[in-house]
Design a protein around this motif. Structure first.
Motif, mmCIF file in Angstrom:
data_model
loop_
_atom_site.group_PDB
_atom_site.id
_atom_site.type_symbol
_atom_site.label_atom_id
_atom_site.label_comp_id
_atom_site.label_asym_id
_atom_site.label_seq_id
_atom_site.Cartn_x
_atom_site.Cartn_y
_atom_site.Cartn_z
ATOM 1 N N MET A 145 39.617 14.352 50.658
ATOM 2 C CA MET A 145 39.965 15.489 49.812
ATOM 3 C C MET A 145 38.770 16.422 49.715
ATOM 4 N N SER A 146 39.024 17.694 49.867
ATOM 5 C CA SER A 146 38.013 18.715 49.689
ATOM 6 C C SER A 146 37.606 18.762 48.223
ATOM 7 N N GLN A 147 36.327 18.968 47.977
ATOM 8 C CA GLN A 147 35.845 19.061 46.608
ATOM 9 C C GLN A 147 35.963 20.470 46.051
ATOM 10 N N SER A 148 36.310 21.424 46.869
ATOM 11 C CA SER A 148 36.450 22.807 46.427
ATOM 12 C C SER A 148 37.899 23.092 46.057
ATOM 13 N N PRO A 149 38.086 23.881 44.992
ATOM 14 C CA PRO A 149 39.469 24.250 44.668
ATOM 15 C C PRO A 149 40.063 25.090 45.789
ATOM 16 N N ARG A 150 41.319 24.881 46.067
ATOM 17 C CA ARG A 150 41.997 25.681 47.096
ATOM 18 C C ARG A 150 42.307 27.079 46.586
ATOM 19 N N ILE A 151 42.494 27.197 45.281
ATOM 20 C CA ILE A 151 42.675 28.494 44.631
ATOM 21 C C ILE A 151 41.717 28.498 43.449
ATOM 22 N N SER A 152 40.776 29.412 43.460
ATOM 23 C CA SER A 152 39.790 29.469 42.375
ATOM 24 C C SER A 152 40.457 29.873 41.074
ATOM 25 N N PRO A 153 40.006 29.284 39.964
ATOM 26 C CA PRO A 153 40.536 29.707 38.672
ATOM 27 C C PRO A 153 40.369 31.217 38.501
ATOM 28 N N GLY A 154 41.393 31.865 37.983
ATOM 29 C CA GLY A 154 41.389 33.310 37.864
ATOM 30 C C GLY A 154 40.880 33.797 36.516
ATOM 31 N N GLY A 155 40.561 35.072 36.506
ATOM 32 C CA GLY A 155 40.173 35.766 35.282
ATOM 33 C C GLY A 155 41.295 36.686 34.834
ATOM 34 N N PHE A 156 40.978 37.617 33.971
ATOM 35 C CA PHE A 156 41.974 38.516 33.389
ATOM 36 C C PHE A 156 42.784 39.240 34.462
ATOM 37 N N ARG A 157 42.105 39.776 35.453
ATOM 38 C CA ARG A 157 42.785 40.545 36.509
ATOM 39 C C ARG A 157 43.781 39.683 37.292
ATOM 40 N N ASP A 158 43.417 38.427 37.533
ATOM 41 C CA ASP A 158 44.282 37.518 38.303
ATOM 42 C C ASP A 158 45.449 36.975 37.479
ATOM 43 N N LEU A 159 45.183 36.691 36.207
ATOM 44 C CA LEU A 159 46.154 35.984 35.374
ATOM 45 C C LEU A 159 47.019 36.905 34.533
ATOM 46 N N GLY A 160 46.568 38.126 34.327
ATOM 47 C CA GLY A 160 47.270 39.036 33.435
ATOM 48 C C GLY A 160 46.975 38.676 31.987
ATOM 49 N N PRO A 161 47.425 39.514 31.061
ATOM 50 C CA PRO A 161 47.095 39.297 29.649
ATOM 51 C C PRO A 161 47.585 37.953 29.100
ATOM 52 N N PHE A 162 48.810 37.556 29.438
ATOM 53 C CA PHE A 162 49.348 36.312 28.903
ATOM 54 C C PHE A 162 48.568 35.105 29.422
ATOM 55 N N GLY A 163 48.440 34.988 30.734
ATOM 56 C CA GLY A 163 47.732 33.855 31.330
ATOM 57 C C GLY A 163 46.284 33.784 30.874
ATOM 58 N N TRP A 164 45.644 34.925 30.806
ATOM 59 C CA TRP A 164 44.250 34.968 30.369
ATOM 60 C C TRP A 164 44.135 34.498 28.921
ATOM 61 N N ALA A 165 45.028 34.990 28.050
ATOM 62 C CA ALA A 165 44.987 34.600 26.635
ATOM 63 C C ALA A 165 45.255 33.106 26.466
ATOM 64 N N VAL A 166 46.226 32.569 27.182
ATOM 65 C CA VAL A 166 46.527 31.140 27.098
ATOM 66 C C VAL A 166 45.307 30.334 27.539
#
Length: 180
Positions: free
Chosen positions: A1-22
């Protein structure tokens, strides 16, 4: 298993207001810098709110009591080798009253772990469901003596939800959260 995430955790721009707030609220509640699970699954903006609502109905607002719920989740995490799920729910389990012995017993064979009868029956069913993707008629009959119909459905849904989550965590290579 790779130790690196396949998709990096996102910030506000990636997640949008709802995802970022959660994610921010989750980080505050868990005492972590970021909830990598939320910051990764949140990339699927339309899916994330529905997944979050469904997951919330499993835990913490499920049909099974909180202690049983956490024991089941910890057993699934152990069987699946899910470091993320295990670490997260060891902390939650301690907050809902599980002691170190309860948590450790979720790593042992249910037949020899010293559970009260009801929990032994549940843990054996968890093992069957995770390992075979089914529950034998014998195990089902033992469960039906312990649980209501609603609790039977809730147990199957809880186990399969966390088994599926362990698959997502593994396939996406989501890394454990870092404490603040």
């Amino acid at each position: 298993m790779s130790q690196s995430p396949r998709i990096s955790p996102g910030g506000f721009r990636d997640l949008g207001p709802f995802g970022w707030a959660v994610n921010r609220i989750g980080a505050r509640v868990t005492g972590s810098r970021d909830v990598h699970l939320f910051a990764t699954l949140g990339h699927a903006r339309r899916l994330f709110p529905a997944w979050l609502a469904y997951s919330g109905m499993m835990m913490p607002f499920g049909i099974l009591d909180r202690r049983t719920t956490e024991l089941v989740i910890l057993r699934v995490a152990h069987l699946r080798g899910s470091v993320y799920e295990r670490a997260h729910h060891e902390r939650i389990g301690a907050r809902v009253g599980l002691d170190d012995d309860d948590i450790a017993r979720t790593t042992r064979d249910p037949a020899t772990a010293g559970w009260p009868n009801r929990l032994e029956v549940l843990m054996r069913a968890v093992d069957e469901l995770v390992l075979t993707k089914d529950i034998s008629d014998e195990a089902w009959a033992a469960l039906a003596d312990q649980l209501s119909r609603g609790e039977l459905v809730a147990l199957v849904q809880l186990v399969t939800q966390y088994d599926g989550l362990a698959t997502s965590l593994q396939a996406l290579r989501i890394q454990p959260d870092r404490p603040r």
